[in-house]
Design a protein around this motif. Structure first.
Motif, mmCIF file in Angstrom:
data_model
loop_
_atom_site.group_PDB
_atom_site.id
_atom_site.type_symbol
_atom_site.label_atom_id
_atom_site.label_comp_id
_atom_site.label_asym_id
_atom_site.label_seq_id
_atom_site.Cartn_x
_atom_site.Cartn_y
_atom_site.Cartn_z
ATOM 1 N N GLU A 165 -3.023 6.896 6.750
ATOM 2 C CA GLU A 165 -4.475 7.026 6.912
ATOM 3 C C GLU A 165 -5.063 5.861 7.707
ATOM 4 O O GLU A 165 -5.853 6.047 8.616
ATOM 5 C CB GLU A 165 -5.097 7.050 5.518
ATOM 6 C CG GLU A 165 -6.421 7.784 5.442
ATOM 7 C CD GLU A 165 -6.811 7.911 3.983
ATOM 8 O OE1 GLU A 165 -7.772 7.247 3.582
ATOM 9 O OE2 GLU A 165 -6.085 8.627 3.249
ATOM 10 N N GLN A 166 -4.605 4.636 7.349
ATOM 11 C CA GLN A 166 -5.229 3.457 7.965
ATOM 12 C C GLN A 166 -4.602 3.071 9.293
ATOM 13 O O GLN A 166 -5.267 2.560 10.179
ATOM 14 C CB GLN A 166 -5.121 2.266 7.000
ATOM 15 C CG GLN A 166 -6.011 2.437 5.775
ATOM 16 C CD GLN A 166 -5.532 1.574 4.600
ATOM 17 O OE1 GLN A 166 -4.669 0.711 4.752
ATOM 18 N NE2 GLN A 166 -6.101 1.825 3.428
ATOM 19 N N VAL B 97 0.846 -1.211 0.000
ATOM 20 C CA VAL B 97 0.000 0.000 0.000
ATOM 21 C C VAL B 97 0.872 1.249 0.000
ATOM 22 O O VAL B 97 2.060 1.176 0.293
ATOM 23 C CB VAL B 97 -0.958 0.060 1.227
ATOM 24 C CG1 VAL B 97 -2.143 -0.853 1.077
ATOM 25 C CG2 VAL B 97 -0.208 -0.232 2.523
ATOM 26 N N SER B 98 0.260 2.383 -0.313
ATOM 27 C CA SER B 98 1.054 3.609 -0.391
ATOM 28 C C SER B 98 1.341 4.164 1.002
ATOM 29 O O SER B 98 0.659 3.828 1.975
ATOM 30 C CB SER B 98 0.311 4.662 -1.217
ATOM 31 O OG SER B 98 -0.811 5.100 -0.498
ATOM 32 N N VAL B 99 2.363 5.010 1.065
ATOM 33 C CA VAL B 99 2.710 5.663 2.343
ATOM 34 C C VAL B 99 1.478 6.415 2.870
ATOM 35 O O VAL B 99 1.150 6.341 4.059
ATOM 36 C CB VAL B 99 3.909 6.632 2.138
ATOM 37 C CG1 VAL B 99 4.080 7.548 3.329
ATOM 38 C CG2 VAL B 99 5.190 5.847 1.876
ATOM 39 N N ALA C 254 2.580 3.841 13.465
ATOM 40 C CA ALA C 254 2.763 2.550 12.781
ATOM 41 C C ALA C 254 3.698 2.738 11.592
ATOM 42 O O ALA C 254 4.576 1.905 11.325
ATOM 43 C CB ALA C 254 1.421 1.999 12.326
ATOM 44 N N PHE C 255 3.515 3.866 10.871
ATOM 45 C CA PHE C 255 4.387 4.115 9.720
ATOM 46 C C PHE C 255 5.842 4.184 10.168
ATOM 47 O O PHE C 255 6.737 3.615 9.528
ATOM 48 C CB PHE C 255 3.988 5.412 9.001
ATOM 49 C CG PHE C 255 4.965 5.794 7.914
ATOM 50 C CD1 PHE C 255 4.958 5.147 6.684
ATOM 51 C CD2 PHE C 255 5.929 6.774 8.150
ATOM 52 C CE1 PHE C 255 5.894 5.464 5.703
ATOM 53 C CE2 PHE C 255 6.867 7.096 7.169
ATOM 54 C CZ PHE C 255 6.836 6.450 5.945
ATOM 55 N N LEU D 257 1.538 14.293 5.542
ATOM 56 C CA LEU D 257 1.740 15.338 6.560
ATOM 57 C C LEU D 257 1.328 16.723 6.071
ATOM 58 O O LEU D 257 1.162 17.645 6.855
ATOM 59 C CB LEU D 257 3.203 15.372 7.016
ATOM 60 C CG LEU D 257 3.664 14.168 7.835
ATOM 61 C CD1 LEU D 257 5.133 14.281 8.187
ATOM 62 C CD2 LEU D 257 2.835 14.026 9.109
ATOM 63 N N LEU D 258 1.159 16.862 4.752
ATOM 64 C CA LEU D 258 0.773 18.169 4.219
ATOM 65 C C LEU D 258 -0.637 18.134 3.627
ATOM 66 O O LEU D 258 -1.085 19.083 3.001
ATOM 67 C CB LEU D 258 1.771 18.604 3.127
ATOM 68 C CG LEU D 258 3.227 18.773 3.546
ATOM 69 C CD1 LEU D 258 4.097 19.098 2.341
ATOM 70 C CD2 LEU D 258 3.365 19.876 4.593
ATOM 71 N N ARG D 259 -1.304 17.023 3.864
ATOM 72 C CA ARG D 259 -2.557 16.780 3.160
ATOM 73 C C ARG D 259 -3.587 17.913 3.329
ATOM 74 O O ARG D 259 -4.151 18.386 2.360
ATOM 75 C CB ARG D 259 -3.143 15.464 3.650
ATOM 76 C CG ARG D 259 -4.081 14.888 2.634
ATOM 77 C CD ARG D 259 -4.341 13.445 2.835
ATOM 78 N NE ARG D 259 -5.625 13.163 2.232
ATOM 79 C CZ ARG D 259 -6.595 12.542 2.836
ATOM 80 N NH1 ARG D 259 -6.428 12.104 4.069
ATOM 81 N NH2 ARG D 259 -7.744 12.330 2.219
ATOM 82 N N HIS D 260 -3.819 18.311 4.565
ATOM 83 C CA HIS D 260 -4.855 19.326 4.763
ATOM 84 C C HIS D 260 -4.261 20.709 5.016
ATOM 85 O O HIS D 260 -4.940 21.607 5.464
ATOM 86 C CB HIS D 260 -5.751 18.928 5.935
ATOM 87 C CG HIS D 260 -6.390 17.602 5.714
ATOM 88 N ND1 HIS D 260 -7.311 17.391 4.710
ATOM 89 C CD2 HIS D 260 -6.218 16.419 6.332
ATOM 90 C CE1 HIS D 260 -7.688 16.105 4.734
ATOM 91 N NE2 HIS D 260 -7.020 15.497 5.709
#
Ligand code: S3P
Length: 280
Positions: free
Chosen positions: A138-139, A131-133, A144-145, A218-221
């Protein structure tokens, strides 16, 4: 009491000489590492270790028991090999720095240019987890990352180390994720894997490079120049603490220009930087 103090002073003086001798021994071990590197030889030489052990145990019989001599020399071998591995790994390059400073692109460029193997830590994480970073964040969340990141870094370390062990001559370029140096244990590991280059950039450059991307959780929103500058400010001391071998400002510079600057600076310090050893 005076006697004990005198005896202890004697021990202190001897330790000083012992350290000096140990230093000389390690220096020789490093010269041997350079020779082996240039001639594509493996560090570990079981036969040579056995010979030393047998010789010292026979010649110095009596002072220590054979078991104690074995313990003593095994410890020296272990430290000596660790230093030799580190020395040989200096030819590898570790790129660290904030998101959007060009770690992946510059890493790819350098690997192409020098015929080295490029490993991108985030890409390796995605390959291994399927899965993607962004999805991991998100999940499973950032904690965990970070655990996965440390585990994958450990695997890359094993890979590089086993190549050196086998006298494999390829060089590595490792592009780290921006936050992989948050854990001091990761930094310690990275230091043993290669020379560290810290790529920096102005918030404006990072903003422009990342404006059209959506894969940075980390920059999503909060993808604005202000939030980039704020996060960068928070991270500054973390990158500083790494004490990188080289710092390059990538603002307004092409990938090629940054790559060439790194190559120039590194080869001035190390004549054999990233160049494969001659075959024996
Ligand atoms: C992160 C940087 C990203 C990626 C993850 C977290 C960070 O890598 O590992 O989104 O904490 O700075 P890049 O620096 O390659 O964008």
């Amino acid at each position: 009491m005076k006697k004990l103090e005198m005896l202890r002073q004697g021990i202190n003086d001897l330790d000083e000489r012992l350290v000096g001798i140990l230093e000389e021994r390690m220096k020789l071990a490093l010269e041997i590492a350079d020779f082996k590197q240039q001639n594509g030889m493996a560090i570990y030489d079981a036969k040579r270790e056995q010979e030393i052990l047998r010789d010292r145990m026979e010649r110095y019989e009596g002072l220590l028991s054979p078991k104690q001599w074995a313990e003593f020399f095994e410890m020296i071998f272990r430290i000596s090999k660790a230093l030799q591995y580190e020395r040989m790994a200096r030819k590898n390059l570790i790129l660290i720095g904030f998101m959007g400073t060009g770690k992946t692109s510059v890493g790819r460029y350098l690997a192409d240019r020098k015929g080295a193997v490029h490993i991108d830590l985030d890409a390796r994480i995605e390959e291994e987890s399927g899965v993607s970073v962004a999805e991991i964040f998100e999940q499973q969340g950032e904690r965990a990352f970070r655990q996965i990141e440390t585990q994958v870094l450990q695997e890359v370390y094993e890979q590089i180390r086993s190549d050196i062990e086998k006298a494999d001559r390829k060089g590595y370029i490792l592009s780290c994720g921006g936050g992989s140096v948050l854990d001091p244990a990761n930094v310690d590991l990275l230091r043993t894997m290669g020379s560290i280059v810290w790529l920096t950039a102005s918030p404006k450059s990072v903003y422009e490079r990342l404006a059209s991307t959506s894969d940075r959780p980390l920059l999503r929103h909060r993808k604005s120049m202000e939030s980039i500058a704020k996060l960068m400010q928070q991270r500054e001391s973390v990158y500083e603490k790494v004490r990188a071998d080289l710092v390059i400002d990538t603002s307004d510079q092409s990938i090629e220009a940054v790559g060439e600057k790194i190559l120039k600076a590194m080869s001035e310090r190390m004549p054999h930087f990233l160049s494969p050893a001659q075959k024996k």
